[in-house]
Design an enzyme around this catalytic site. Structure first.
Site, PDB file in Angstrom:
ATOM      1  N   GLY A  95      45.547  49.197  10.614  1.00 47.02           N
ATOM      2  CA  GLY A  95      45.023  47.871  10.915  1.00 47.02           C
ATOM      3  C   GLY A  95      44.710  47.043   9.685  1.00 47.02           C
ATOM      4  CB  SER A  96      42.228  44.397   9.178  1.00 40.61           C
ATOM      5  OG  SER A  96      42.818  43.579  10.155  1.00 40.61           O
ATOM      6  CB  VAL A  97      41.890  49.586   6.534  1.00 41.37           C
ATOM      7  CG1 VAL A  97      41.498  50.358   5.301  1.00 41.37           C
ATOM      8  CG2 VAL A  97      40.864  49.773   7.625  1.00 41.37           C
ATOM      9  CB  SER A  98      46.668  47.553   4.683  1.00 44.20           C
ATOM     10  OG  SER A  98      46.874  46.492   5.595  1.00 44.20           O
ATOM     11  CE  LYS A  99      44.794  41.273   7.394  1.00 41.98           C
ATOM     12  NZ  LYS A  99      44.155  40.637   8.529  1.00 41.98           N
TER      13      LYS A  99
END
Length: 65
Positions: free
Chosen positions: A50-54
């Site tokens: 999910g958005s953790v890669s941001k």
């Protein structure tokens, strides 16, 4: 490992997870990978991050600067 993981799974209603402590080549798999099929989590299960890669991208960009 079970004593640390089981309360987290129950508290956050996590259907399944895989843990690889210290990057070693042994696995602790818990729960199911799919609520629809009931397929259990295995060492081959792929999880979406999910958005953790941001966060990783922003950190690497800041480090590069």
């Amino acid at each position: 490992m079970n004593a640390a993981i089981q309360p987290v799974i129950q508290e956050h209603a996590i259907p399944g997870m895989a843990v690889t402590p210290d990057g070693n080549r042994y696995y602790f798999n818990y729960g199911i990978a799919s609520k629809g099929s009931g397929q259990p989590v295995s060492e081959d299960t792929l999880f979406e991050i999910g958005s953790v890669s941001k966060t990783f991208t922003a950190t690497l960009a800041a480090h590069a600067i």
